[in-house]
Design a protein around this motif. Structure first.
Motif, PDB file in Angstrom:
ATOM      1  N   ARG A  22     -18.880  35.611 -15.299  1.00  0.00           N
ATOM      2  CA  ARG A  22     -20.208  35.925 -15.859  1.00  0.00           C
ATOM      3  C   ARG A  22     -20.939  36.468 -14.825  1.00  0.00           C
ATOM      4  O   ARG A  22     -20.988  35.908 -13.695  1.00  0.00           O
ATOM      5  CB  ARG A  22     -21.079  34.918 -16.651  1.00  0.00           C
ATOM      6  N   GLN A  23     -21.663  37.598 -15.068  1.00  0.00           N
ATOM      7  CA  GLN A  23     -22.913  38.230 -14.084  1.00  0.00           C
ATOM      8  C   GLN A  23     -24.007  38.054 -14.809  1.00  0.00           C
ATOM      9  O   GLN A  23     -24.492  38.630 -15.603  1.00  0.00           O
ATOM     10  CB  GLN A  23     -22.162  39.686 -13.943  1.00  0.00           C
ATOM     11  N   PHE A  24     -24.843  37.353 -13.802  1.00  0.00           N
ATOM     12  CA  PHE A  24     -26.280  37.305 -14.307  1.00  0.00           C
ATOM     13  C   PHE A  24     -27.236  38.149 -13.552  1.00  0.00           C
ATOM     14  O   PHE A  24     -27.316  37.864 -12.287  1.00  0.00           O
ATOM     15  CB  PHE A  24     -26.694  35.453 -13.988  1.00  0.00           C
ATOM     16  N   GLU A  25     -28.079  38.963 -14.123  1.00  0.00           N
ATOM     17  CA  GLU A  25     -29.069  39.948 -13.503  1.00  0.00           C
ATOM     18  C   GLU A  25     -30.224  39.403 -13.618  1.00  0.00           C
ATOM     19  O   GLU A  25     -30.889  38.690 -14.490  1.00  0.00           O
ATOM     20  CB  GLU A  25     -28.600  41.360 -14.244  1.00  0.00           C
ATOM     21  N   GLU A 116     -32.651  29.305 -17.439  1.00  0.00           N
ATOM     22  CA  GLU A 116     -32.855  30.781 -17.052  1.00  0.00           C
ATOM     23  C   GLU A 116     -34.491  31.164 -17.624  1.00  0.00           C
ATOM     24  O   GLU A 116     -34.545  30.769 -18.973  1.00  0.00           O
ATOM     25  CB  GLU A 116     -31.870  31.836 -17.642  1.00  0.00           C
ATOM     26  N   ASP A 117     -34.812  31.999 -17.015  1.00  0.00           N
ATOM     27  CA  ASP A 117     -36.188  32.694 -17.597  1.00  0.00           C
ATOM     28  C   ASP A 117     -36.101  34.141 -17.212  1.00  0.00           C
ATOM     29  O   ASP A 117     -35.186  34.655 -16.711  1.00  0.00           O
ATOM     30  CB  ASP A 117     -37.316  31.942 -17.202  1.00  0.00           C
ATOM     31  N   GLU A 118     -37.394  34.887 -17.168  1.00  0.00           N
ATOM     32  CA  GLU A 118     -37.542  36.385 -17.231  1.00  0.00           C
ATOM     33  C   GLU A 118     -37.028  36.687 -15.657  1.00  0.00           C
ATOM     34  O   GLU A 118     -36.549  37.589 -15.449  1.00  0.00           O
ATOM     35  CB  GLU A 118     -38.968  36.683 -17.353  1.00  0.00           C
ATOM     36  N   PHE A 119     -37.426  35.731 -14.745  1.00  0.00           N
ATOM     37  CA  PHE A 119     -37.309  36.204 -13.218  1.00  0.00           C
ATOM     38  C   PHE A 119     -36.097  35.053 -12.557  1.00  0.00           C
ATOM     39  O   PHE A 119     -36.218  35.204 -11.372  1.00  0.00           O
ATOM     40  CB  PHE A 119     -38.557  36.202 -12.280  1.00  0.00           C
ATOM     41  N   SER A 120     -35.578  34.407 -13.115  1.00  0.00           N
ATOM     42  CA  SER A 120     -34.713  33.215 -12.488  1.00  0.00           C
ATOM     43  C   SER A 120     -33.426  32.847 -13.277  1.00  0.00           C
ATOM     44  O   SER A 120     -33.497  32.939 -14.554  1.00  0.00           O
ATOM     45  CB  SER A 120     -35.484  32.008 -12.049  1.00  0.00           C
ATOM     46  N   VAL A 121     -32.378  32.384 -12.590  1.00  0.00           N
ATOM     47  CA  VAL A 121     -31.573  31.936 -13.189  1.00  0.00           C
ATOM     48  C   VAL A 121     -31.008  30.651 -12.422  1.00  0.00           C
ATOM     49  O   VAL A 121     -30.937  30.628 -11.248  1.00  0.00           O
ATOM     50  CB  VAL A 121     -30.184  32.914 -13.187  1.00  0.00           C
ATOM     51  N   ARG A 142     -30.455  27.704  -7.836  1.00  0.00           N
ATOM     52  CA  ARG A 142     -31.594  28.641  -8.561  1.00  0.00           C
ATOM     53  C   ARG A 142     -31.748  29.642  -7.655  1.00  0.00           C
ATOM     54  O   ARG A 142     -31.954  29.637  -6.496  1.00  0.00           O
ATOM     55  CB  ARG A 142     -32.809  27.730  -8.668  1.00  0.00           C
ATOM     56  N   TYR A 143     -31.551  30.861  -8.257  1.00  0.00           N
ATOM     57  CA  TYR A 143     -32.245  32.110  -7.863  1.00  0.00           C
ATOM     58  C   TYR A 143     -33.185  32.952  -8.683  1.00  0.00           C
ATOM     59  O   TYR A 143     -33.208  32.650  -9.803  1.00  0.00           O
ATOM     60  CB  TYR A 143     -30.979  33.317  -8.059  1.00  0.00           C
TER      61      TYR A 143
END
Length: 315
Positions: A22-25, A116-121, A142-143
């Protein structure tokens, strides 16, 4: 090449199109990051369309370990052997050419999405008790992209065992500045000490930074071929910074907190499609820490430890 992932975290069926799952943007302003299910890796960070980390194709896993996170040890364990309360522990030898256990136990593992939220995963993987490492633990990564459009990364080691567990955390990002030829960039690292290694890249001593290893005044990347860990870093308000600069003033900087006591500098001509590539690896300890006087860190049962690092780019 930059990834061509869809605009959101993809489902299981679609993720099979990507060798790294999976790719998380993550997007915020002109900042963009892609994080992978495999090894909780950073596949790309860019600003305003300018690529500031090395990347790779959809059908590839990360070449040279680019972008992966490392737990429960970073770098190497000599012969894959260490001792726990006097009892020999034998890890799998994964760097056969040098007979070392390399880059931890999660390099080929899938990480699950936990938040995850709008600006992080946030992703997490379990380390199960096994030969050479008889502990149950989790590695959570966490990114996030902050309001200043920097990428911020937290890596947390959580001990679910009934006894204290040893660890060294690390990450393995490679840096670039768009299409600027690597030979034209300048690398700056402020540190007072470096580790001297043998032919197997196992540290044998620590010496003052000097001569060709001194990067404090900035060194042209074209003149460098390095695979060395630095410590006694120059922390300013608890943050050490290491910068790659282009002639036109663009920069990319690795920031690491004081829990990241070491930075490993790897400048190589073996990265696919690049004349030179620069890895700056934040670590909480040295290579072979499980066998060194400095030793790994230990975390008590039910407790956790977090290291923080980030990438600040000026496009």
């Amino acid at each position: 090449m930059p990834p061509t992932s869809p605009s959101a975290a993809v489902g299981d069926a679609v993720s099979r199109r990507f060798a790294t799952g999976r790719q998380f943007e993550i997007r915020r302003g002109d900042a963009f990051a892609v994080v992978t299910e495999l090894a909780a890796g950073l596949r790309l960070f860019s600003r305003n369309g300018v690529q500031f980390t090395e990347s790779y194709g959809d059908d590839q896993i990360s070449p040279g370990a680019t972008g992966i996170t490392l737990a429960p040890w970073a770098n190497r364990v000599e012969d894959g052997v260490w001792y726990l309360n006097g009892k020999k522990q034998q890890l799998d030898v994964t760097e056969v050419s040098r007979n070392n256990a390399s880059h931890g136990l999660l390099r080929n593992s899938s990480y699950a999405l936990v938040a995850e939220d709008e600006f992080s995963v946030t992703l997490e993987a379990v380390i199960f008790p096994q030969h050479g490492y008889p502990f149950l633990a989790r590695h959570q990564v966490r990114y996030g992209i902050d309001a200043e459009l920097a990428l911020r990364v937290s890596q947390t080691f959580i001990n679910d065992s009934a006894s204290p567990a040893p660890f060294v955390l690390g990450a393995h990002p490679y840096f670039r500045i768009g299409d600027v030829p690597p030979e034209e960039t300048v690398l700056t690292v402020q540190a007072r000490t470096r580790l001297v290694t043998d032919e197997r890249l196992i540290p044998r001593s620590a010496v003052p930074v000097e001569g060709d290893f001194d990067l404090s005044g900035g060194r042209n990347v074209g003149s460098l071929e390095l695979d060395s860990a630095y410590l006694d870093l120059a922390f300013d308000d608890g943050v050490a910074r290491h910068t790659l600069s282009a002639p036109d003033g663009r920069t990319v900087t690795l920031e690491q907190d004081s829990n990241c006591t070491h930075v490993h500098v790897f400048v190589t001509d073996t990265f696919p499609g690049r004349s030179k590539a620069v890895a700056l690896e934040p670590m909480t300890g040295p290579a072979n820490a499980f066998n060194s006087d400095e030793g790994p860190r230990w975390v008590e049962p039910g407790e956790a430890f977090t290291m923080n690092w980030g990438i600040v780019a000026v496009p």
